[in-house]
Each structure stands twice: as C-alpha cells, then as structure tokens.
Write a protein that holds these residues in place. Structure first.
Motif, PDB file in Angstrom:
ATOM      1  N   PRO A 143     -10.529 -74.811 -18.506  1.00  0.00           N
ATOM      2  CA  PRO A 143     -11.814 -73.958 -18.639  1.00  0.00           C
ATOM      3  C   PRO A 143     -11.472 -73.335 -16.729  1.00  0.00           C
ATOM      4  O   PRO A 143     -11.184 -73.871 -15.692  1.00  0.00           O
ATOM      5  N   ALA A 144     -12.886 -72.472 -16.698  1.00  0.00           N
ATOM      6  CA  ALA A 144     -13.066 -71.750 -15.203  1.00  0.00           C
ATOM      7  C   ALA A 144     -13.196 -72.381 -14.402  1.00  0.00           C
ATOM      8  O   ALA A 144     -14.154 -73.072 -14.259  1.00  0.00           O
ATOM      9  N   LEU A 145     -12.656 -71.896 -13.002  1.00  0.00           N
ATOM     10  CA  LEU A 145     -12.591 -72.954 -11.933  1.00  0.00           C
ATOM     11  C   LEU A 145     -14.808 -72.652 -11.173  1.00  0.00           C
ATOM     12  O   LEU A 145     -15.399 -71.248 -11.966  1.00  0.00           O
ATOM     13  N   GLY A 146     -14.934 -74.113 -11.109  1.00  0.00           N
ATOM     14  CA  GLY A 146     -16.539 -73.864 -10.560  1.00  0.00           C
ATOM     15  C   GLY A 146     -17.068 -73.845 -12.090  1.00  0.00           C
ATOM     16  O   GLY A 146     -18.903 -73.738 -11.706  1.00  0.00           O
ATOM     17  N   THR A 147     -16.836 -73.927 -13.185  1.00  0.00           N
ATOM     18  CA  THR A 147     -17.333 -74.085 -14.036  1.00  0.00           C
ATOM     19  C   THR A 147     -18.412 -75.621 -13.822  1.00  0.00           C
ATOM     20  O   THR A 147     -17.513 -76.811 -13.358  1.00  0.00           O
ATOM     21  N   PRO A 148     -19.453 -75.731 -14.099  1.00  0.00           N
ATOM     22  CA  PRO A 148     -20.398 -77.405 -14.098  1.00  0.00           C
ATOM     23  C   PRO A 148     -19.379 -78.465 -15.143  1.00  0.00           C
ATOM     24  O   PRO A 148     -19.157 -77.778 -16.230  1.00  0.00           O
ATOM     25  N   ILE A 149     -19.068 -79.638 -14.757  1.00  0.00           N
ATOM     26  CA  ILE A 149     -18.274 -80.347 -15.371  1.00  0.00           C
ATOM     27  C   ILE A 149     -19.080 -80.922 -16.654  1.00  0.00           C
ATOM     28  O   ILE A 149     -18.277 -80.961 -18.680  1.00  0.00           O
ATOM     29  N   ASN A 150     -19.886 -80.712 -16.749  1.00  0.00           N
ATOM     30  CA  ASN A 150     -20.919 -81.088 -18.003  1.00  0.00           C
ATOM     31  C   ASN A 150     -21.040 -80.290 -18.822  1.00  0.00           C
ATOM     32  O   ASN A 150     -21.060 -80.628 -20.633  1.00  0.00           O
ATOM     33  N   ASP A 151     -19.939 -78.914 -18.350  1.00  0.00           N
ATOM     34  CA  ASP A 151     -19.999 -77.796 -19.520  1.00  0.00           C
ATOM     35  C   ASP A 151     -18.561 -77.901 -20.217  1.00  0.00           C
ATOM     36  O   ASP A 151     -18.594 -77.668 -21.474  1.00  0.00           O
ATOM     37  N   VAL A 152     -18.118 -78.508 -19.659  1.00  0.00           N
ATOM     38  CA  VAL A 152     -16.623 -79.136 -20.249  1.00  0.00           C
ATOM     39  C   VAL A 152     -16.175 -80.194 -20.354  1.00  0.00           C
ATOM     40  O   VAL A 152     -15.696 -80.253 -21.788  1.00  0.00           O
ATOM     41  N   LEU A 153     -17.049 -81.243 -20.192  1.00  0.00           N
ATOM     42  CA  LEU A 153     -17.115 -82.486 -21.196  1.00  0.00           C
ATOM     43  C   LEU A 153     -17.531 -82.272 -22.367  1.00  0.00           C
ATOM     44  O   LEU A 153     -18.328 -81.442 -22.420  1.00  0.00           O
ATOM     45  N   PRO A 154     -16.979 -83.146 -23.365  1.00  0.00           N
ATOM     46  CA  PRO A 154     -17.313 -83.697 -24.862  1.00  0.00           C
ATOM     47  C   PRO A 154     -18.937 -83.993 -24.774  1.00  0.00           C
ATOM     48  O   PRO A 154     -18.498 -85.044 -24.156  1.00  0.00           O
ATOM     49  N   PRO A 155     -19.538 -83.480 -25.256  1.00  0.00           N
ATOM     50  CA  PRO A 155     -21.119 -84.385 -25.647  1.00  0.00           C
ATOM     51  C   PRO A 155     -21.386 -86.103 -25.634  1.00  0.00           C
ATOM     52  O   PRO A 155     -20.242 -86.159 -26.337  1.00  0.00           O
ATOM     53  N   GLY A 156     -21.922 -86.367 -24.741  1.00  0.00           N
ATOM     54  CA  GLY A 156     -22.407 -87.732 -25.225  1.00  0.00           C
ATOM     55  C   GLY A 156     -22.889 -88.353 -26.876  1.00  0.00           C
ATOM     56  O   GLY A 156     -23.325 -87.020 -27.319  1.00  0.00           O
ATOM     57  N   ASP A 157     -23.437 -88.926 -27.000  1.00  0.00           N
ATOM     58  CA  ASP A 157     -23.093 -89.480 -28.129  1.00  0.00           C
ATOM     59  C   ASP A 157     -24.486 -90.967 -28.094  1.00  0.00           C
ATOM     60  O   ASP A 157     -24.252 -91.518 -26.994  1.00  0.00           O
ATOM     61  N   VAL A 158     -25.072 -91.063 -28.926  1.00  0.00           N
ATOM     62  CA  VAL A 158     -25.976 -92.468 -28.630  1.00  0.00           C
ATOM     63  C   VAL A 158     -25.462 -93.183 -29.692  1.00  0.00           C
ATOM     64  O   VAL A 158     -25.606 -92.672 -31.148  1.00  0.00           O
ATOM     65  N   VAL A 159     -24.898 -94.503 -29.306  1.00  0.00           N
ATOM     66  CA  VAL A 159     -24.780 -95.287 -30.881  1.00  0.00           C
ATOM     67  C   VAL A 159     -25.750 -96.756 -30.304  1.00  0.00           C
ATOM     68  O   VAL A 159     -25.939 -97.570 -29.631  1.00  0.00           O
ATOM     69  N   PHE A 160     -26.007 -97.522 -32.070  1.00  0.00           N
ATOM     70  CA  PHE A 160     -27.170 -98.484 -31.973  1.00  0.00           C
ATOM     71  C   PHE A 160     -25.779 -99.771 -32.525  1.00  0.00           C
ATOM     72  O   PHE A 160     -24.987 -99.293 -33.534  1.00  0.00           O
ATOM     73  N   ASP A 161     -26.468-100.188 -32.165  1.00  0.00           N
ATOM     74  CA  ASP A 161     -25.829-101.956 -32.193  1.00  0.00           C
ATOM     75  C   ASP A 161     -26.592-102.187 -33.006  1.00  0.00           C
ATOM     76  O   ASP A 161     -27.721-103.142 -32.563  1.00  0.00           O
ATOM     77  N   VAL A 162     -26.170-102.459 -34.108  1.00  0.00           N
ATOM     78  CA  VAL A 162     -27.404-103.153 -35.087  1.00  0.00           C
ATOM     79  C   VAL A 162     -26.667-104.119 -36.129  1.00  0.00           C
ATOM     80  O   VAL A 162     -25.947-104.807 -36.301  1.00  0.00           O
ATOM     81  N   GLU A 163     -27.712-105.249 -35.956  1.00  0.00           N
ATOM     82  CA  GLU A 163     -27.330-106.620 -36.719  1.00  0.00           C
ATOM     83  C   GLU A 163     -27.754-106.606 -37.946  1.00  0.00           C
ATOM     84  O   GLU A 163     -28.841-105.910 -38.546  1.00  0.00           O
ATOM     85  N   ILE A 164     -27.267-106.360 -38.763  1.00  0.00           N
ATOM     86  CA  ILE A 164     -26.561-106.088 -40.599  1.00  0.00           C
ATOM     87  C   ILE A 164     -27.011-107.807 -41.291  1.00  0.00           C
ATOM     88  O   ILE A 164     -26.218-108.558 -41.378  1.00  0.00           O
ATOM     89  N   THR A 165     -27.748-107.970 -41.612  1.00  0.00           N
ATOM     90  CA  THR A 165     -27.923-109.088 -42.410  1.00  0.00           C
ATOM     91  C   THR A 165     -27.154-109.322 -43.510  1.00  0.00           C
ATOM     92  O   THR A 165     -26.839-108.243 -44.134  1.00  0.00           O
ATOM     93  N   PRO A 166     -26.534-110.777 -43.872  1.00  0.00           N
ATOM     94  CA  PRO A 166     -25.251-110.842 -44.681  1.00  0.00           C
ATOM     95  C   PRO A 166     -25.875-110.047 -46.030  1.00  0.00           C
ATOM     96  O   PRO A 166     -24.678-109.945 -46.817  1.00  0.00           O
ATOM     97  N   ASN A 167     -26.806-110.370 -46.661  1.00  0.00           N
ATOM     98  CA  ASN A 167     -27.095-109.799 -47.576  1.00  0.00           C
ATOM     99  C   ASN A 167     -27.378-108.218 -48.238  1.00  0.00           C
ATOM    100  O   ASN A 167     -27.422-107.328 -49.673  1.00  0.00           O
ATOM    101  N   ARG A 168     -26.684-107.395 -46.715  1.00  0.00           N
ATOM    102  CA  ARG A 168     -26.948-105.949 -47.018  1.00  0.00           C
ATOM    103  C   ARG A 168     -25.202-105.375 -46.883  1.00  0.00           C
ATOM    104  O   ARG A 168     -25.049-104.689 -45.726  1.00  0.00           O
ATOM    105  N   PRO A 169     -24.211-106.094 -47.648  1.00  0.00           N
ATOM    106  CA  PRO A 169     -23.379-105.398 -47.085  1.00  0.00           C
ATOM    107  C   PRO A 169     -22.894-104.024 -47.594  1.00  0.00           C
ATOM    108  O   PRO A 169     -21.922-103.024 -46.746  1.00  0.00           O
ATOM    109  N   ASP A 170     -23.885-103.072 -48.143  1.00  0.00           N
ATOM    110  CA  ASP A 170     -23.953-101.813 -48.032  1.00  0.00           C
ATOM    111  C   ASP A 170     -23.958-101.148 -47.014  1.00  0.00           C
ATOM    112  O   ASP A 170     -23.532 -99.809 -46.801  1.00  0.00           O
ATOM    113  N   CYS A 171     -25.095-101.751 -45.998  1.00  0.00           N
ATOM    114  CA  CYS A 171     -25.204-101.532 -44.682  1.00  0.00           C
ATOM    115  C   CYS A 171     -24.064-100.955 -44.242  1.00  0.00           C
ATOM    116  O   CYS A 171     -24.655-100.954 -42.521  1.00  0.00           O
TER     117      CYS A 171
END
Length: 818
Positions: A143-171
């Motif tokens: 990458p070009a010298l002096g480029t802000p690091i946020n422009d080089v690093l892969p974009p972040g993600d949002v991760v939801f930690d979801v509790e799935i009830t036992p009766n919904r294996p489809d989820c």
C-alpha cells in the motif's frame, strides 16, 4: 450462536442500524446476549510506513533502531522497536506522535535507552486486531506510504451473539436468522445459488477412490451422501472466508476444512471431508462401534467407544465418531489431492447420548442434537462442492452415493382468522396475518371463507419448521411478526380463587407440617432416576416399565417408583459433608408398576438414620415402631386408617428392605400402599451410608385422598375431673392390640350415649406368661370417662363400664382378666 452482520447481508439487504437489528432479533423470540465489533477502530495519525534500515540498539540487546519512511505524512522517522520481524523493506502500521491507540494509549516522542524514537510500529493487538503480539503487523500488497491505516485494513464487522432456543434448530445458521429478519423487515431473502446440482453425466468415474458406501444402522443414520472430488490443492482459504470465520469465533485452517465450517454456519448442515487415499479398502461403512473400540479424534485424544455409539468406518477401522468429530487417521492434510465429502443426517438422540458419554461436544454435534433438516442436506452438499472447487480447484467425479432417503414430508395446518384473534385477545387484519405466513415461507395453499368474520387458511409447513404442528403455533408466528409491542393496553382482570386447594395439595401440606414438626428436614429431589438403581432397589420389571423413551442423560432415564432413593442420596451427601442431619422427608409424585400396569401416585417418604451428633442427651433411637407410627399418621392425613389393615412382614422378594424388620400394608388395587421399617443393611452400606437407616413411604392415588381430611377445628376441652377405669382383655397372640382398642372405642360410644363420653383409651400393659393359656396374651387398657359440663358420678361410670365389659364378652375368643 455468533452471527456476522456482513455475512447476513449476503442473504438479506439490511440497511437498518445495529440497534434496530438487535431489537428485531429480540422481538422475533431470540436473545441477543452481546454485540461485538471486529476490525480496527478509527485511528488517527496511524499510517503505512516502510522500514528502510534496521540497526542494533547500542544500549539494549533486544531492541533495534529503524529508519522508517512514512511518506507525505512525515517523511523518514527514527523509531526504536523490539519486534523480531522489523526487517528492512517491510511495510507496517506506524503510529505517529499524537496517535491514540486502543486502551487510551497516546504516542509521544520519547527516548528509549538514550535513543530518540519518533513514533511506534504496531503489532495487531496494539491496533485492536485480536491478541497477536508476537511481531509487527506486516501489510500485504505494497500500500502507498502515508495511507491512513483504516483505508488499508479490512473493514470491521458487527457480530451478534444470539441465544437460540432448542425448538428452533432452523436458526442455528446465518440463513435461518436471515429468513427471520427478511420477514421482519419485509425484505426479499436471497438464497445462494449452487452451480453443481448433482449432474455427473460428463464427470468421469474414479471407483478406485470410493467403491462402496453402506449403512448398517439406518435408524441412527437415515440418510448418508458422499461425493468424490479429485485434483484439489490444499492451501489457505480466501481472505473473505477467513474474515467471516474469524468474526464468528472459528480459526481458519485450510480451504477444504474452512468450506465445511462455512457451509455449516451458512445452512446449519454439518459436513465432513475425508482424504480419499486414507480410507482403507476405499469403502465407507456407517455402523455401530464395537465395545472397547478406540479412535484418536482430531483433538488428539483417544476415545473408547461402545456398541451404542455410531461411527463412520472404512474397511478396517473407525475414522469418524458420527456427527461429532473426525479421527486423526483420515483427515485432510496438506498433501491431500482427492477427497470424499460426507453430508449425512443422524438420529439426534444417538448423537446426544454419545456426546454426553464421551464428554465431547462440537459445532456439528450441537446442531445434530437439536435437529437438522434432511430435506435440504443435498443442497448443502452441492453448495460445499461449489466452494471447494472455487477455493481449491478440482472437479467432481463419479460415483456419487446416496444411502437412505428423506422421510416424506407433508404437514398442513388449518387456522382461522377468528381463532388467531381470540387467542391474542385483539383484532389483527386478515391481510397482515396472511402476509406474516408468506414472509416466513409458510405457504398458504388454500384460503376459504368461514361463517364468521375472517377466512380459514390451510398453511403448508416447510420441513425446516418441525416445531410447528398445531394452530396455536401459527398464532405465535403471526404475533411475532405483527409485533408484541402492538398489543393494546387493557385492564387486567384476575378473578380470585373461590374454591379450596386440591386434596393432594392439602394432603402434602398436612403431612409436611407433621413431619417437620417431628424434626424432619424437607427435601426436593429429581423425579428421574438411573436404570441401575431401579433394578437394584425395586425390580427388573419396574426398570423396564418406567424407562423414558428419550432420556436426556443416562442417570435420569427412569421415572421414580419411590422417594426413598432420592432421600438416601441426600442423606449420603450430608454424611459426606459432616452435616448432622439424620431425619429427612419428601412429598411428591411416584410411579408404581403392578402387574403390567403403572400408577401415578401422591407419595410421602422419610428416612431416619442413626444420630451421630455428639450430645449430652440423645433422643431415643428409632426402630420399626417409630416408622410405623409416622406412616400411620401420614396415612390418616389421606383418610386411611392404617390400624384397620394388618401389616404383612416384608420378605426377601421386596428389594431394599430388611427381611424380618420391615412390613408393608395396602395394595395398589385398593388405591394405596405403605412400607416401613429397616432398610436393607448391605444395600445401604454399599451406597456409602453409615449405620442403620429406618424408612417409611406411603403412596396413594390422588382420587383416593379422602375429602374428610380437611382442616382440623378447635374444640373446647373440659375443666371438670375425669373418671378412670382399667380393663385387661385376654386375646389370641395373633390379635392386633389396635383391633381390641378400636372395639373398645365403639363399645364406649354405645355405652355412654349422649350423656358423656369415653375421652381416651390407651394401652398401658401387655402380659404373656404364667396364668395365661398358651397362645394368649393380656392387653391392659386405661379408659378415661368425662362429661363436658358436670362431674360424673360413680354409678353412671360403673354402669357404662359394665356395659362395655358385657358387650366385649360376646366375642367368644376374648376374656376379661380379673
């Protein structure tokens, strides 16, 4: 389960905020336990730099002095660095003075061991990218010298930690959650399209790689498919796939293994890949393991199997514990070029039992235990084949194997608009109800008018929604999508109870009060017990009759036929902890087997152990008569007079009780049964319990509990003197004393009439020996006469006493001892 927002957007084009998505997941019936943000935060004054030179620090062995070009951001800087990989020519993140790194760490110009440093070259953890701190983050792609690091690093993600009830294996998959969110936000659901659809017409055949697949346990494995892929090249999976797997907590391994994990997290269908060259005999056999058979799993541990565990084997050895974890001897390695892709359906009870027995759980077993849709497994296998060819090359060749098949699926539920409105308590437009069904892919195959306001719908239930089988289930689906927050406010009407408590409740309350009042400690134990315990303490027949069809764990596989076993567990625990509790009781349901018929009874049980507590004054030790007395009091609370039923000594046929020191009364054919006395000494000691243990249990069918066992009422007692008379009756040795006493009670009522009464009749002596005929005994009773409002005269007392004696002598086998 962790759900990636970037991944979800492949299937539903969400443009809602994170808070709106969290709210939607919650209102759909799932719990968001945590929201995680991955990737680097916004970092100012952190740019791309290139190391020009590296020299040893003059005053420190482990430090280096580097010149770093950061381009237009600041030219060439001198930076002291301790990382082992700060070699010339590498491009790395550079935090310039003024930068604030995660943890509120501010970069300043400083001197390190006498050497000026104009910034800091960064490791991944210093940028908030995981915990890696072994060296600098090396940036790929120049990458070009002096480029802000946020422009080089892969974009972040949002991760939801979801509790799935036992009766919904489809989820338990991204597609399952995407289906729910697409319905909530009224957006189309985009399914991944498979290029390979099972067509092997022009693929060629390589039977030497896999010549046969067989399933010897079809109940445990109703469907097994295998495809052969040749000419693959093992290597790292694409960066986009690695990012997604890392975001949800999985470590990327290689392109083939990563594809299996990716498809499992996408569709909910576990898969497994074998190195075709490592399959002995080029054969796959799905079979029960042999007792004592061993396998070393991928975690490096040797597992000992038994015949209830299902394995995937080659011609010589097991290579996978079915549905749980693969073995070391068949996995994909760096030199694998030909592989066999397995996609199967396993019996959820079998997987659950094996997982618990081995103490081995995995992402695959977690899904199989809750249920995997067999009607979409082939599509999952085709999706995995597409991704393997895309990431590892190769091609699919014949033969492809499919053993077993999907059970026919046809489920339709008829529900009306009026029924749904009645259940939710307010009106929902019929159009919105139908839209809710269709948004969840619950196809309305027929709509018909009804005699009331709205239509009736016949709704086709897809195979992945096995939890829907009644009209009330569709009510919940409508309300979930309509929004529980839209339920209108209304006045809560809660009518008070106007009737008495149920007889069983009153019975339990009364006997508990009685036993606690006699220094017993109340216990509550599980109603499920292990099979071995029933076979030992009750009978083989009871163990067979009271077994659960689908036990969760082995030590809770049978309904309890008695309360004594749970009380003994509690007693053992207290003794092991040095707690001086010797009297325990419990009320609850028991299940008694008699002559092939099972009875569910209300029961009361208690145990009395030898008192090991050191005291100056100790209570009199318990004996057989102590237990009989307590059981009689408990039976009386249910309206049963135990004195009217002759106890029968327990013989060796009754497990758990000491022969010659215990008795039983009543029969389940009469609606109740009781046992009391000393527990079998050898069996009690085998449990690790010290000393003797006396016990009693009374069980009765709920409908046999007498309504007469109502609350006792207070009655005034007389302040006037009583008149006492003694009477000794000679009876046969086999005659119970209580039988004579009850006869005297009846004769006393008849003799005194309404003028006064016999207040109490008690036994004060029993005599056997000289002066009495052989086989006879003398029982002496004390009779207490009293009137409520006056003092009795001797004449009226003597007259009543004489009538009692005259009537008593009408029994030819009884005599009055003078």
């Amino acid at each position: 389960m962790k759900i990636s927002l970037n991944w979800l957007k492949d299937y539903v084009q969400l443009d809602a905020s994170v808070d709106e998505i969290c709210r939607a997941i919650t209102f759909l019936g799932f719990e968001v336990e945590q929201v995680l943000h991955t990737g680097a935060p916004q970092l100012s004054n952190v740019v791309v730099g290139e190391i020009l030179t590296r020299a040893k620090h003059p005053n420190a062995d482990k430090l280096s002095v580097c010149t770093v070009d950061v381009g237009p951001a600041g030219g060439v800087k001198t930076i002291v660095c301790g990382a082992p990989n700060c070699d010339a020519g590498r491009r790395v993140p550079v935090a310039l003075p003024g930068a604030v790194l995660p943890g509120n760490f501010t970069i300043k110009q400083s001197k390190i061991r006498g050497q000026s440093s104009d910034g800091m070259m960064c490791a991944p953890d210093e940028l908030g990218l995981g915990s890696e701190h072994a060296g600098l983050l090396i940036l790929d792609g120049q990458p070009a010298l002096g480029t802000p690091i946020n422009d080089v690093l892969p974009p972040g993600d949002v991760v939801f930690d979801v509790e799935i009830t036992p009766n919904r294996p489809d989820c338990q998959s991204h597609l399952g959650i995407a289906r729910e969110l697409s319905a909530w936000f009224k957006l189309p659901l985009i399914y991944p399209q498979e290029k390979f659809r099972g067509d092997l017409t022009d693929a060629g055949s390589r039977p030497e790689l896999l010549r046969n697949v067989s399933v010897t346990a079809p109940q445990a494995c109703p469907l097994y498919t295998a495809h052969v892929i040749t000419g693959i090249k093992i290597g790292p999976s694409p960066e986009w796939m690695q990012r997604r797997l890392t975001a949800v907590g999985l470590r990327p391994i290689n392109n083939v293994v990563d594809v299996g994990n990716y498809v499992m997290l996408e569709t909910g269908q576990p898969l497994h890949a074998f190195d075709a060259r490592k399959l002995g005999g080029n054969e796959i056999i799905v079979r029960p393991a042999a007792d004592g058979e061993k396998i070393v799993t991928l975690d490096g541990k040797e597992r000992t199997l038994n015949h209830r565990m299902l394995v995937i084997a080659d011609a010589h050895k097991p290579v996978v514990i079915a549905g749980i974890m693969g073995g070391e001897n068949s996995g994909v390695s760096d030199d694998t070029t030909d592989l066999v892709l397995e996609c199967a359906i396993f019996n959820r009870q079998s997987i659950r039992w094996t997982s618990r027995q081995l103490g081995l759980s995995s992402d695959s077993s977690y899904r199989y235990e809750r249920g995997v849709d067999p009607h979409s497994s082939l599509e999952a296998a085709w999706r995995a084949i597409d991704l393997i060819i895309e990431t590892a090359g190769g091609k699919v060749v014949g033969p492809a194997f499919k053993v077993g098949g999907e059970a026919p699926w046809q489920r339709e539920i008829v529900v009306t608009h009026d029924f749904i409105c009645e259940q939710v308590g307010f009106d929902i437009p019929a159009a919105e109800m139908r839209a809710s069904f269709e948004a969840l892919e619950l196809t309305v195959v027929r709509e018909e008018p009804t005699e009331r306001r709205g239509p009736a719908w016949t709704v086709n239930i897809p195979s992945w929604r096995d939890d829907l089988d009644r009209p009330i289930d569709l009510v919940e689906e409508v309300l979930r999508l309509y929004g529980t927050e839209k339920i209108p406010a209304s006045r809560v009407v809660a009518p008070s109870l106007v009737g008495d408590d149920a007889p069983v409740v009153r019975f339990n309350r009364r006997v508990t009060d009685y036993l606690v009042g006699h220094d017993f400690h109340e216990c509550v134990n599980y109603t499920l017990r292990p099979a071995k315990e029933l076979k030992t303490w009750v009978s083989e027949t009871a163990a067979a009759e009271l077994a659960l069809a689908n036990p969760f764990v082995e030590d809770q596989s049978h309904l309890r036929p008695t309360l004594i076993m749970g009380l003994l567990d509690t007693l053992k625990l207290n003794q092991a902890r040095g707690v001086p509790v010797s009297r325990l009781c419990e009320t609850g349901r028991v299940f008694i087997e008699r002559n092939g018929q099972n009875f569910e009874c209300a029961a009361v049980g208690f145990v009395i152990a030898e008192d090991a507590e050191r005291r100056w004054l100790k209570r009199e030790p318990a004996d057989f008569y102590t237990t009989k007395h307590h059981v009689a009091a408990v039976a009386a609370a249910a309206g049963i007079d135990l004195a009217r039923h002759q106890p029968v000594p327990v013989t060796g046929s009754f497990c758990g009780w000491q022969e010659g020191h215990s008795a039983c009364a009543g029969q389940m054919e009469h609606g109740w049964t009781a046992r009391f006395g000393l527990l079998n000494l050898a069996m009690v000691h085998a449990l690790g319990i010290e000393g003797k243990v006396y016990a009693g249990i009374f069980a009765i069918l709920p409908e046999r509990i007498s309504a007469a066992s109502s609350r006792r009422r207070y009655a005034d007692f007389s302040l006037l003197p009583a008149a006492l008379r003694d009477l000794a009756v000679v009876v046969d040795e086999s005659t119970p004393a209580e039988e004579v006493r009850q006869q005297l009670v009846q004769l006393g009522r008849k003799a005194t009439g309404s003028a006064f009464g016999v207040e109490q009749i008690e036994i004060f002596d029993v005599y056997r020996g000289a002066g009495l005929p052989e086989g006879k005994k003398s029982i002496a009773f004390s009779l207490v006469f009293r009137a409520a409002e006056r003092t009795l005269t001797d004449d009226e007392v003597n007259g009543a006493f004489q009538k009692i004696q005259d009537e008593l002598l009408k029994n030819a086998s009884w005599q009055i001892r003078k």
